[in-house]
Design an enzyme around this catalytic site. Structure first.
Site, mmCIF file in Angstrom:
data_model
loop_
_atom_site.group_PDB
_atom_site.id
_atom_site.type_symbol
_atom_site.label_atom_id
_atom_site.label_comp_id
_atom_site.label_asym_id
_atom_site.label_seq_id
_atom_site.Cartn_x
_atom_site.Cartn_y
_atom_site.Cartn_z
ATOM 1 N N LYS A 92 0.827 -1.203 0.000
ATOM 2 C CA LYS A 92 0.000 0.000 0.000
ATOM 3 C C LYS A 92 0.865 1.259 0.000
ATOM 4 O O LYS A 92 0.634 2.183 -0.791
ATOM 5 C CB LYS A 92 -0.926 0.012 1.214
ATOM 6 C CG LYS A 92 -1.941 1.158 1.179
ATOM 7 C CD LYS A 92 -2.618 1.373 2.514
ATOM 8 C CE LYS A 92 -1.737 2.158 3.452
ATOM 9 N NZ LYS A 92 -2.429 2.590 4.694
ATOM 10 N N ASP A 148 -6.600 0.734 0.921
ATOM 11 C CA ASP A 148 -6.621 0.685 2.383
ATOM 12 C C ASP A 148 -8.003 0.220 2.837
ATOM 13 O O ASP A 148 -8.823 -0.233 2.036
ATOM 14 C CB ASP A 148 -6.264 2.051 2.974
ATOM 15 C CG ASP A 148 -7.320 3.111 2.684
ATOM 16 O OD1 ASP A 148 -8.275 2.833 1.924
ATOM 17 O OD2 ASP A 148 -7.202 4.226 3.232
#
Length: 218
Positions: free
Chosen positions: A124, A142
């Site tokens: 991420k 996320d």
């Protein structure tokens, strides 16, 4: 249970997002690629506002890997003490700074594999840096994006990688660059986890979420 949106519905969703905010921005303060890497790494299990408060002075005095090394682990720790898991995060900041200096000439690399090799930098974080700094159409999924993708039917998947791939596969190229910012902001301020604000949602007539909430007094 939501159902996947059609291609034309996805186009309409992102057209509305773009019309509402043509150039969405990330909310983590940074001054260069290095401080962006550090900020995103620090944001794990912390709010962007909390990270911004902690890094305001830190980035003023240590905005390069070498300056961060010169500050030292204890110095970093003192600045980020208000952030969750701050001791482990301070160690990772020093470790990644050392690797950047020794292996990358003090520069942040522009490949996902190289970014993910840095301590405290996962997929991420790498995708956020690739998207925000290097302008790659990378999708940083996320909890907000995972929720919005599955709840609305935009990009459904059992895990974050599946949702990331669904966004890459299903969202038209013209929207790829800003897709993750539109989705994260929508999840943060409108399509919230416990109480989605469906009454003020730009896409409530397209979203296939069955349990929409219109009465915010409930």
């Amino acid at each position: 249970m939501s159902t996947p949106l059609t291609y034309s519905q996805i186009v309409e969703v992102f057209t509305r997002f773009r019309n509402d905010c043509a150039e969405p921005k990330g909310e983590l303060d940074h001054v260069n690629a290095f401080t962006l890497v550090v900020a995103v790494a620090l944001s794990a299990q912390a709010t962007d506002k909390g990270v911004n408060r902690a890094t305001q002075e830190l980035f003023r005095i240590a905005d390069t890997p070498q300056k961060m090394l010169d500050l030292g682990e204890e110095g970093v720790t003192e600045h980020i003490r208000t952030i969750g898991l701050y001791r482990n995060k301070a160690k990772n900041v020093i470790k990644l700074s050392r690797i950047l200096v020794e292996d990358f000439g003090g520069e942040v690399p522009s490949s996902r594999a190289a970014l993910e090799s840095l301590p405290g930098v996962g997929r991420k974080t790498a995708n956020v840096v690739l998207n925000m700094w290097f302008k790659h159409p990378a999708q940083a999924v996320d909890t907000h994006i995972f929720r919005v993708g599955n709840r609305t039917g935009l990009a459904m998947g059992k895990d974050v990688v599946a949702v990331e791939r669904a966004i890459e596969d299903r969202v038209p190229a013209q929207f790829q660059q800003h897709a993750h910012h539109w989705l994260i902001l929508h999840g943060r301020y409108t399509c919230k986890a416990r109480k989605p604000d469906c009454a003020h949602c730009l896409i409530n007539d397209i979203c296939t979420f069955e349990d929409k909430i219109y009465d915010q007094t409930l």
